[in-house]
Design a protein around this motif. Sequence first.
Motif, short mmCIF file in Angstrom:
data_model
loop_
_atom_site.label_atom_id
_atom_site.label_comp_id
_atom_site.label_asym_id
_atom_site.label_seq_id
_atom_site.Cartn_x
_atom_site.Cartn_y
_atom_site.Cartn_z
N ARG A 165 0.84 -1.21 0.00
CA ARG A 165 0.00 0.00 0.00
C ARG A 165 0.87 1.25 0.00
O ARG A 165 0.57 2.23 -0.67
N ASP A 166 1.99 1.18 0.73
CA ASP A 166 2.91 2.33 0.79
C ASP A 166 3.53 2.61 -0.58
O ASP A 166 3.68 3.77 -0.98
N ILE A 167 3.87 1.54 -1.31
CA ILE A 167 4.45 1.72 -2.66
C ILE A 167 3.43 2.42 -3.57
O ILE A 167 3.76 3.35 -4.30
N TYR A 168 2.18 1.96 -3.53
CA TYR A 168 1.14 2.61 -4.35
C TYR A 168 1.03 4.10 -4.00
O TYR A 168 0.90 4.94 -4.88
N ARG A 169 1.07 4.41 -2.69
CA ARG A 169 0.97 5.80 -2.27
C ARG A 169 2.17 6.60 -2.76
O ARG A 169 2.05 7.69 -3.32
N ASP A 178 -6.74 1.32 4.27
CA ASP A 178 -5.82 0.55 5.11
C ASP A 178 -6.19 -0.93 5.14
O ASP A 178 -5.32 -1.79 5.34
N ALA A 179 -7.46 -1.24 4.95
CA ALA A 179 -7.88 -2.64 5.00
C ALA A 179 -7.60 -3.38 3.69
O ALA A 179 -7.63 -4.61 3.64
N TRP A 180 -7.29 -2.66 2.63
CA TRP A 180 -7.10 -3.27 1.30
C TRP A 180 -5.94 -4.25 1.28
O TRP A 180 -4.86 -3.98 1.83
N LEU A 181 -6.16 -5.37 0.65
CA LEU A 181 -5.09 -6.36 0.51
C LEU A 181 -4.77 -6.56 -0.97
O LEU A 181 -5.67 -6.53 -1.82
N PRO A 182 -3.48 -6.79 -1.28
CA PRO A 182 -3.08 -6.96 -2.68
C PRO A 182 -3.41 -8.36 -3.20
O PRO A 182 -2.51 -9.16 -3.50
N VAL A 183 -4.68 -8.67 -3.30
CA VAL A 183 -5.10 -9.96 -3.86
C VAL A 183 -6.51 -9.80 -4.43
O VAL A 183 -7.31 -9.03 -3.89
N GLY A 191 -18.29 -16.51 -9.38
CA GLY A 191 -17.16 -16.70 -10.29
C GLY A 191 -16.50 -15.41 -10.75
O GLY A 191 -15.55 -15.44 -11.53
N LYS A 192 -16.98 -14.24 -10.26
CA LYS A 192 -16.38 -12.99 -10.71
C LYS A 192 -15.14 -12.66 -9.88
O LYS A 192 -15.03 -13.06 -8.72
N ILE A 193 -14.22 -11.92 -10.50
CA ILE A 193 -12.98 -11.55 -9.80
C ILE A 193 -12.87 -10.04 -9.67
O ILE A 193 -12.18 -9.54 -8.78
N GLY A 194 -13.60 -9.31 -10.52
CA GLY A 194 -13.52 -7.85 -10.49
C GLY A 194 -14.40 -7.21 -9.42
O GLY A 194 -14.35 -6.00 -9.22
N THR A 195 -15.20 -8.02 -8.75
CA THR A 195 -16.18 -7.49 -7.80
C THR A 195 -15.84 -7.79 -6.35
O THR A 195 -16.58 -7.40 -5.45
N THR A 196 -14.74 -8.54 -6.11
CA THR A 196 -14.46 -8.98 -4.74
C THR A 196 -13.48 -8.05 -4.04
O THR A 196 -12.61 -7.44 -4.67
N PHE A 197 -13.64 -7.96 -2.73
CA PHE A 197 -12.76 -7.12 -1.91
C PHE A 197 -12.30 -7.97 -0.73
O PHE A 197 -13.12 -8.51 0.01
N ALA A 198 -10.97 -8.11 -0.61
CA ALA A 198 -10.42 -8.98 0.44
C ALA A 198 -9.81 -8.13 1.56
O ALA A 198 -9.17 -7.12 1.31
N THR A 199 -10.00 -8.60 2.82
CA THR A 199 -9.42 -7.93 3.99
C THR A 199 -8.99 -9.01 4.98
O THR A 199 -9.28 -10.21 4.79
N ASP A 207 -10.73 -12.54 4.45
CA ASP A 207 -12.16 -12.29 4.45
C ASP A 207 -12.53 -11.71 3.08
O ASP A 207 -11.89 -10.77 2.63
N VAL A 208 -13.52 -12.30 2.41
CA VAL A 208 -13.87 -11.86 1.06
C VAL A 208 -15.33 -11.44 0.98
O VAL A 208 -16.21 -12.16 1.46
N GLU A 209 -15.54 -10.28 0.41
CA GLU A 209 -16.90 -9.81 0.11
C GLU A 209 -17.03 -9.65 -1.39
O GLU A 209 -16.19 -9.01 -2.02
N CYS A 210 -18.08 -10.21 -1.99
CA CYS A 210 -18.37 -9.97 -3.41
C CYS A 210 -19.42 -8.86 -3.45
O CYS A 210 -20.60 -9.09 -3.24
N ARG A 211 -18.92 -7.62 -3.69
CA ARG A 211 -19.78 -6.46 -3.49
C ARG A 211 -20.61 -6.13 -4.73
O ARG A 211 -20.11 -6.20 -5.86
#
Length: 549
Positions: A165-169, A178-183, A191-199, A207-211
């Motif tokens: 996250r620091d590199i991106y910043r 801060d909760a974002w994970l690089p995955v 089956g979608k991958i563009g809609t999930t948010f992992a923490t 922890d995965v949410e398909c939002r």
Amino acid sequence: MTRHVPSEVGGGAPRPHPPEDWADDLAASVSGPQVVNDSKTPSGTVHVGSLRGPVILDVIARALRARGLETTYLYGVDDMDPMDAQALLTPDAVDRYMGAPLAHIPDQVEDGHASYARHHAKVFIDLFDGLGIRPDRYYWMSDIYPTGEMDGFIRTALDKAAAVRDIYRRVANVQHPDAWLPVSVVCPNCGKIGTTFATDWDGETVDVECRLDLVTWAKGCGFHGRIAPFGGRAKLPWNLEWAAQWSLFGVTIEPCGKDLATAGGSRDRSDAIAREIFEHEPPLNVPYEFLNIGGKKMSTSKGTGPAAHAIVDVIPSEQVRLLFLRPRPNHAIEFDPEGTDQIPRLFDEFDRLADATAGKEVRGDLPPGYASIFRYSLLDADADVAAEATAYRPAFGHLALLVQIPNVDIRARMEAEKGSELTAREEAILEERVRAARAWLAAYAPERAVVSVRHELPVEAIADLDDDQRRYLGRLAETDAPPTSGEGWQDRIFSVAGEQGLPNGSAFAALYAAFLGRANGPRAGWLLASLDRGFVLDRLRAAAGQVPA
Ligand SMILES: [Zn+2]
Ligand SMILES: [Zn+2]
């Protein structure tokens, strides 16, 4: 890149060192075994500009091998990327597949490919062999993830998420929460991958949410649960995936398009991730410019510009290679074949470089390393360069005329021009060029290149000429040895006009009037060379008023 200057042994005056081309310079600047890599997201129809990368990679691989360096050429397909272009899906597939990995979407064309990704990647990759581009290995990220080879990199990225996250910043000014994970996890429900948010990485699961509303272009299903993001159940975000590929495959050289090479752009991010997260020095970059069609960048997503496979149908492989090789990688290519002479000029430049490589005098300046440019343009990496350079190649402009004139034995004309029988190789070149000339006339040629030679003297057009122009036509015919080649006629057209003090424009206008009954036309020398010699001389005299029409 700096020019390589070989160290001198034994002192004395430095030996003259011929300037080299960029790929030879690059090859001279590295040592040890090399792995050259490129990869592409198969998001849709691929346009001709996308061939620049594979051609550049192939040339680098050839240059490295020519210096005796063990070289592996890898070409990857990033087919776990999410689908984000609705226009390319059939209407019934939009809800279900927007946001799904490209590799998991059925082929929308239904012509036998295993997936949407395979279809678009294969249509592009299938061009490579015909262009002499032969990667040693193709890899598909949808095949790599399930093997577990990426698991170590996913684990490292999650363990060092704060640093990522620091590199991106720092590098890109991108603020992930801060909760974002690089995955990016594939939703086990939809089956979608563009809609999930992992923490909440706990060392084994996230922890995965398909939002429903994570992105505007795809709708998640609302799934919520814990997942171990390994063995193909997740992918790394693009910048991390790229850096992980470099470590996984030991990549030493990877060119990239200048859109990725901007400050703070994808390449900078991946370079920083490689160094700081995966502790691996990123490969040498060779940034390359775009190929612009008619002044605009060709864009896959906008659907502008001709598809790669369409261009390759018209221009033979060696000229396609030259199109991409002739400018240095950091120079944009302006390619505007529609209604222009750009394609014929590509052939002329190929022939000029061949002549120069064969040691013949040529007109105009030559690029540094012109012999390398010629050699790397050849389809066969192991071709006999000297034989190729001296092979007889009919001028494209001449052929484009001959194919339009009825009852011409083109092969006999070419043997007369060459002065001996064509070799098998030369016959193949002739056939290829005849095909290309016909395709060019059908698809791209400007109106002036399309000729219809008038069977009778075009009296009305001749009447518009002045006395000087008519006299000029008569003088052109005053020779015991009329030229047999387009070059020969072209020289004569200029020299007779010069002797008479007639401006070139007036000279050409007179010729077009006499033969085509109009004010413009293709290169006049080739036009005259295409026609029966007796007919040409009779017509010139008739137009001059020396003999009755
Ligand atoms: Zn298909
Ligand atoms: Zn879902």
